[in-house]
Structure formats: C-alpha cells, structure tokens
Design an enzyme around this catalytic site. Structure first.
Site, PDB file in Angstrom:
ATOM      1  N   LEU A   1       7.063   5.742  19.412  1.00 20.27           N
ATOM      2  CA  LEU A   1       6.907   5.507  20.849  1.00 20.27           C
ATOM      3  C   LEU A   1       5.731   4.803  21.513  1.00 20.27           C
ATOM      4  CD1 LEU A   1       9.231   5.914  22.916  1.00 20.27           C
ATOM      5  CD2 LEU A   1       8.459   8.124  23.431  1.00 20.27           C
ATOM      6  N   HIS A   2       4.728   5.665  21.421  1.00 14.74           N
ATOM      7  CA  HIS A   2       3.358   5.209  21.686  1.00 14.74           C
ATOM      8  C   HIS A   2       3.248   4.686  23.156  1.00 14.74           C
ATOM      9  CE1 HIS A   2       2.674   5.441  17.654  1.00 14.74           C
ATOM     10  NE2 HIS A   2       3.254   3.929  17.348  1.00 14.74           N
TER      11      HIS A   2
ATOM     12  N   SER B   1      10.344   6.464   9.460  1.00 11.55           N
ATOM     13  CA  SER B   1       9.719   5.944  10.614  1.00 11.55           C
ATOM     14  C   SER B   1      10.256   4.683  11.259  1.00 11.55           C
ATOM     15  CB  SER B   1       8.277   5.964  10.520  1.00 11.55           C
ATOM     16  OG  SER B   1       7.620   5.798  11.753  1.00 11.55           O
TER      17      SER B   1
ATOM     18  N   CYS C   1       4.922  -7.054   7.935  1.00  9.03           N
ATOM     19  CA  CYS C   1       5.972  -6.667   9.075  1.00  9.03           C
ATOM     20  C   CYS C   1       6.247  -7.871  10.029  1.00  9.03           C
ATOM     21  CB  CYS C   1       5.421  -5.321   9.775  1.00  9.03           C
ATOM     22  SG  CYS C   1       6.688  -4.751  10.805  1.00  9.03           S
TER      23      CYS C   1
ATOM     24  N   CYS D   1       3.522   8.237   1.171  1.00  9.30           N
ATOM     25  CA  CYS D   1       3.866   7.440   2.264  1.00  9.30           C
ATOM     26  C   CYS D   1       4.178   6.225   1.704  1.00  9.30           C
ATOM     27  CB  CYS D   1       2.699   7.318   3.301  1.00  9.30           C
ATOM     28  SG  CYS D   1       3.194   6.085   4.581  1.00  9.30           S
TER      29      CYS D   1
ATOM     30  N   ASN E   1      -5.918   4.554  15.000  1.00 11.11           N
ATOM     31  CA  ASN E   1      -6.965   4.254  14.009  1.00 11.11           C
ATOM     32  C   ASN E   1      -7.308   3.083  14.460  1.00 11.11           C
ATOM     33  OD1 ASN E   1      -7.665   5.127  11.379  1.00 11.11           O
ATOM     34  ND2 ASN E   1      -5.491   6.004  11.386  1.00 11.11           N
TER      35      ASN E   1
ATOM     36  N   GLU F   1       0.791  -1.253   0.161  1.00 13.06           N
ATOM     37  CA  GLU F   1      -0.003   0.078  -0.092  1.00 13.06           C
ATOM     38  C   GLU F   1       0.792   1.231  -0.062  1.00 13.06           C
ATOM     39  OE1 GLU F   1      -2.984  -0.130   3.095  1.00 13.06           O
ATOM     40  OE2 GLU F   1      -3.201  -2.086   2.748  1.00 13.06           O
TER      41      GLU F   1
ATOM     42  N   CYS G   1       3.496  -5.270  16.258  1.00 13.19           N
ATOM     43  CA  CYS G   1       2.653  -4.266  17.251  1.00 13.19           C
ATOM     44  C   CYS G   1       0.999  -4.324  17.109  1.00 13.19           C
ATOM     45  CB  CYS G   1       2.967  -2.872  16.550  1.00 13.19           C
ATOM     46  SG  CYS G   1       4.715  -2.429  16.441  1.00 13.19           S
TER      47      CYS G   1
ATOM     48  N   CYS H   1      -1.707  -2.304  15.045  1.00 15.54           N
ATOM     49  CA  CYS H   1      -1.142  -1.986  13.717  1.00 15.54           C
ATOM     50  C   CYS H   1      -1.810  -3.040  12.735  1.00 15.54           C
ATOM     51  CB  CYS H   1       0.356  -1.916  13.683  1.00 15.54           C
ATOM     52  SG  CYS H   1       0.798  -1.773  11.822  1.00 15.54           S
TER      53      CYS H   1
ATOM     54  N   CYS I   1      -1.794   2.541   6.862  1.00 14.16           N
ATOM     55  CA  CYS I   1      -1.439   1.550   6.032  1.00 14.16           C
ATOM     56  C   CYS I   1      -1.693   0.055   6.605  1.00 14.16           C
ATOM     57  CB  CYS I   1      -0.031   1.659   5.686  1.00 14.16           C
ATOM     58  SG  CYS I   1       0.373   2.449   4.224  1.00 14.16           S
TER      59      CYS I   1
ATOM     60  N   GLY J   1       5.539  -2.049   6.571  1.00 14.63           N
ATOM     61  CA  GLY J   1       7.014  -2.713   7.027  1.00 14.63           C
ATOM     62  C   GLY J   1       7.834  -1.948   8.119  1.00 14.63           C
TER      63      GLY J   1
HETATM   64  N1  SAH Z   1       7.414   0.185  11.103  1.00 16.55           N
HETATM   65  C1  SAH Z   1       7.456   1.753  11.191  1.00 16.55           C
HETATM   66  C2  SAH Z   1       6.950   2.452   9.982  1.00 16.55           C
HETATM   67  C3  SAH Z   1       5.905   1.958   9.526  1.00 16.55           C
HETATM   68  S1  SAH Z   1       4.370   2.235  10.500  1.00 16.55           S
HETATM   69  C4  SAH Z   1       7.046   2.134  12.440  1.00 16.55           C
HETATM   70  O1  SAH Z   1       6.455   1.321  13.142  1.00 16.55           O
HETATM   71  O2  SAH Z   1       7.397   3.222  12.807  1.00 16.55           O
HETATM   72  C5  SAH Z   1       3.826   3.984  10.396  1.00 16.55           C
HETATM   73  C6  SAH Z   1       3.262   4.622  11.780  1.00 16.55           C
HETATM   74  O3  SAH Z   1       1.940   4.158  11.879  1.00 16.55           O
HETATM   75  C7  SAH Z   1       4.037   4.144  13.067  1.00 16.55           C
HETATM   76  O4  SAH Z   1       4.149   5.454  13.777  1.00 16.55           O
HETATM   77  C8  SAH Z   1       2.933   3.575  13.680  1.00 16.55           C
HETATM   78  O5  SAH Z   1       3.290   3.176  14.816  1.00 16.55           O
HETATM   79  C9  SAH Z   1       1.582   3.917  13.221  1.00 16.55           C
HETATM   80  N2  SAH Z   1       0.671   2.986  13.379  1.00 16.55           N
HETATM   81  C10 SAH Z   1       0.220   1.666  13.124  1.00 16.55           C
HETATM   82  N3  SAH Z   1      -0.802   1.332  13.215  1.00 16.55           N
HETATM   83  C11 SAH Z   1      -1.535   2.505  13.681  1.00 16.55           C
HETATM   84  C12 SAH Z   1      -2.783   2.779  13.914  1.00 16.55           C
HETATM   85  N4  SAH Z   1      -3.836   1.912  14.170  1.00 16.55           N
HETATM   86  N5  SAH Z   1      -3.277   4.029  14.564  1.00 16.55           N
HETATM   87  C13 SAH Z   1      -2.273   4.931  14.219  1.00 16.55           C
HETATM   88  N6  SAH Z   1      -1.023   4.898  14.044  1.00 16.55           N
HETATM   89  C14 SAH Z   1      -0.695   3.549  13.707  1.00 16.55           C
HETATM   90 FE1  SF4 Z   2       5.441  -3.087  11.913  1.00 23.26          FE
HETATM   91 FE2  SF4 Z   2       5.571  -0.318  12.139  1.00 23.26          FE
HETATM   92 FE3  SF4 Z   2       3.421  -1.864  12.034  1.00 23.26          FE
HETATM   93 FE4  SF4 Z   2       4.896  -2.226  14.361  1.00 23.26          FE
HETATM   94  S1  SF4 Z   2       3.746  -0.482  13.755  1.00 23.26           S
HETATM   95  S2  SF4 Z   2       3.920  -3.851  13.178  1.00 23.26           S
HETATM   96  S3  SF4 Z   2       6.795  -1.881  13.335  1.00 23.26           S
HETATM   97  S4  SF4 Z   2       4.735  -1.642  10.645  1.00 23.26           S
END
Ligand code: SAH
Ligand code: SF4
Length: 344
Positions: A213-214, A189, A110, A103, A288, A90, A114, A117, A331, A157
């Site tokens: 960070l989250h 990122s 991945c 983006c 999200n 995507e 997480c 995600c 994504c 990824g």
């Molecule tokens: N793997 C890398 C980059 C891809 S994810 C990373 O984790 O940084 C891109 C961003 O989207 C990251 O900051 C990730 O934490 C965030 N993200 C993933 N799922 C999300 C969600 N459901 N709501 C908000 N942000 C999210």
């Molecule tokens: Fe992978 Fe980034 Fe999603 Fe975590 S937030 S699963 S590192 S794409």
C-alpha cells in the site's frame, strides 16, 4: 523443447503415455524433478530409452548459483541465481524460529516502476516460468541442506503481472507429490493489480494476500507507485474486502515508511480510516534506501506514533524486523550491482 518442470503430474502422464512409455514412469519423473535434479541422467530408476526421449524433447529449468551472500548478523542468505538463458534473479532465505522462509522472484525485473524499489528502477526483461520459480526453492534447499517451510512471493517482479505462471507455480509447489508446501504457508505480495486480485480470489487458495500500500491516499500513492493511476486506492481496498469475503483470509498490507513522504500523523489517521473494519494486518517497514531514489527511513519515533494511531482505529500493525541488512537483503539491489559491474 518442453519445459518439463512446469507440467502438472497429469500433463506429464499424458506426455509420457502419448509417447508409448508406461504411465507409472510419469510419477517417477515428477518425483525426481521435485527433488531438484538438474539433468535426466540423475533419474536413476528410469530406462535408457526414456532418458534419451526426455533429453531430446524437453529441458529442466535450473537456478545456478552465481553469487551467495550470508549475513553475519542473522544468517540470512541471499542468492543471485543465473537461469538457463543467462538472466539473473535474486532469492533470499530467512531463518525464523518457526522454520525457513524463502522469498522468491517471479519476473526478471518489473514493469511497475515504483520509485522506491531497486527492481522497479532497473526495468523489465521477462516473466519467469513456474519451473523457474520452483527451481529457486529447490536449489536453496539443496545448497543449505534444509527443508523450506514458508514461501513469500516478494522477490523481484509483480506476481499478478505473471498471473498464469504464478498460479501454476502455486498449484505445483503445494502439491502432495511435489514440494508439498501448503497454501497457508505461502504469501503473495502485489502492488495492487485490481482485476487480478478478483481473478485470484476465484481460486480460493488459502494463501495470504499481501498488498503493497505504502500510502493512505491517491495523491501520495501515485507519487511513488504508478499503478495507482490505473487502479486507485478505493478500488484496491474494495478488491481486498472481496478477497477476504471470498477466501476468509486476513489481508496484510505493507507500508514502507519514508521520511517526510508518507509518515506524518495525518497519514496514519488517514490509513486508520481507510482500513477501518477490514480484517487485516499492517506491516510497517522502514524503507530501504535505494541508490538514486533519495528516500530515507522514517525515524523510530514516527514508527511508534504510526502503531499507536492505527491501534486507536483498531487496526493492528507491527514494525517489521529487517533481516540481512548487511547483505542488501531487499530484492533488486544485488542484481543491479552485479549487472552494472558486468555491463555498463
Ligand atoms: N511486486 C510485488 C512483490 C515484490 S516487491 C509488490 O510490490 O508487492 C516486495 C515488497 O518489497 C513490496 O511490498 C515492495 O513494496 C517492497 N519494497 C520494494 N522496495 C522497497 C524498499 N526500498 N524498502 C522497503 N520495501 C520495499
Ligand atoms: Fe515491481 Fe513490487 Fe518493485 Fe513495485 S515494489 S517495482 S511492483 S517489484
């Protein structure tokens, strides 16, 4: 077969001259590739024998549009691209007042897992080559007939889990004879693969490092981000300080606010203390909701309180505007729906 679009210009020169073609042809091929041609026949100023040689020994990575969604609210465009081998990734294009941002994805899926995600929840298939990351930008530019000026590596990824291809992509995309998108217009990122942050800092790229960070402490972070068990928060922040010391670039932190999980005032206090004195910026993003995760967005009141508490600690923070909310622009979601329909 050689992945010709992943080659640096000097590598292409060697490949071409080793096979008895004149050196200046390499630059011509490089220019065509960066214009986004999808077959060697489109390279109009090349002799037939060179076209034949290239077609026999190499291939061009292409991002084929499988699906395209345009947001009714803000014209954000989301693509589902099909790669040469049939895998899907995507890509999202956003139109800000300062230009177009893209983006891009760096892997199919991945490994990091997480829990909030969509990409993390659907497993890992493979890493992308540099050319496959470039192809996403070239296809979007061609399709939308615009010049894209900013790139964020925030799609599917983990870029630092695909380190060599990501570095190769960064060098190619910023090269003058290529797409010529300067490092200052690129954001990478990461979920925080600490040794790779040190390795990246050695390149001294002027890009923005964005760290997902989250959470403000190990207990909370490990619940949603398994990578934290390997590289705890203190080590991550130390690596970020090092990144700033070496590159002089302000680090940005992503903090997805999840109702009842990481959005209390005490979380904000801890975050303020953690980041105190570090030259950084915090992006707060209402999470999200992803099917099956059970997570909900924090309320507006929580978002405002976070900004206030952080500012008392002299940490700047903004709540990020969400674009493309009607097309699931974060994504992982489109691919997930698509492959579910087709496969399961
Ligand atoms: N793997 C890398 C980059 C891809 S994810 C990373 O984790 O940084 C891109 C961003 O989207 C990251 O900051 C990730 O934490 C965030 N993200 C993933 N799922 C999300 C969600 N459901 N709501 C908000 N942000 C999210
Ligand atoms: Fe992978 Fe980034 Fe999603 Fe975590 S937030 S699963 S590192 S794409």
């Amino acid at each position: 077969m050689i992945d010709i679009k992943s080659m640096y210009c000097n590598e292409l020169e060697k490949y071409i001259t080793d096979n008895d073609f004149p050196k200046y042809r390499a630059k011509q091929v490089f220019t065509w590739l960066n214009k986004g041609v999808e077959s060697f026949e489109e390279m109009k100023n090349l002799p037939k024998n060179l076209i034949e040689f290239l077609s026999r020994s190499s291939y061009i990575s292409v991002a084929n549009i499988e699906k395209k969604l345009v947001s009714r609210y803000d014209k954000t465009v989301k693509y589902l691209f099909r790669l040469n081998d049939g895998e899907f990734v995507e890509t999202v294009v956003m139109n800000y007042h300062h230009g177009y941002s893209i983006c891009v994805s760096t892997q199919v899926g991945c490994k990091m897992g997480c829990t909030f995600c969509a990409t993390g929840r659907s497993g890992f298939s493979r890493s992308l080559t540099a050319s496959e990351i470039l192809a996403q930008i070239e296809k979007a530019q061609k399709d939308l007939k615009v010049r894209i000026s900013n790139v964020v590596l925030m799609g599917m990824g983990e870029p630092l889990d695909n380190f060599d291809n990501t570095v190769r992509f960064l060098k190619l995309v910023s090269c003058e004879d290529g797409l010529n998108i300067g490092m200052r217009h690129i954001t990478l990122s990461t979920c925080g693969i600490v040794p790779k942050i040190y390795e990246l800092s050695e390149y001294k790229f002027a890009l923005t490092l964005s760290v997902s960070l989250h959470a403000p402490d190990n207990e909370t972070r490990s619940k949603t981000m398994p990578i934290n068990n390997k590289y705890p928060i203190e080590e991550l922040i130390k690596a970020c300080r090092h990144y700033f010391d070496v590159t002089g670039r302000r680090v940005s932190f992503e903090y997805a606010m999840i109702d009842g999980v990481n959005d209390s005032d005490s979380c904000a206090e801890k975050l303020g203390n953690l980041l105190k004195g570090l030259n950084c910026h915090v992006n707060l993003i209402p999470v999200n909701s992803v099917k099956g995760s059970g997570f909900k967005k924090s309320r507006i009141e929580r978002q405002k309180s976070f900004v206030n508490i952080l500012s008392k600690h002299s940490v700047t923070a903004t709540v990020r505007r969400t674009l493309g909310s009607d097309i699931n622009a974060s994504c992982g979601q489109l691919k997930r729906n698509h492959t579910k329909k087709g496969g399961e």
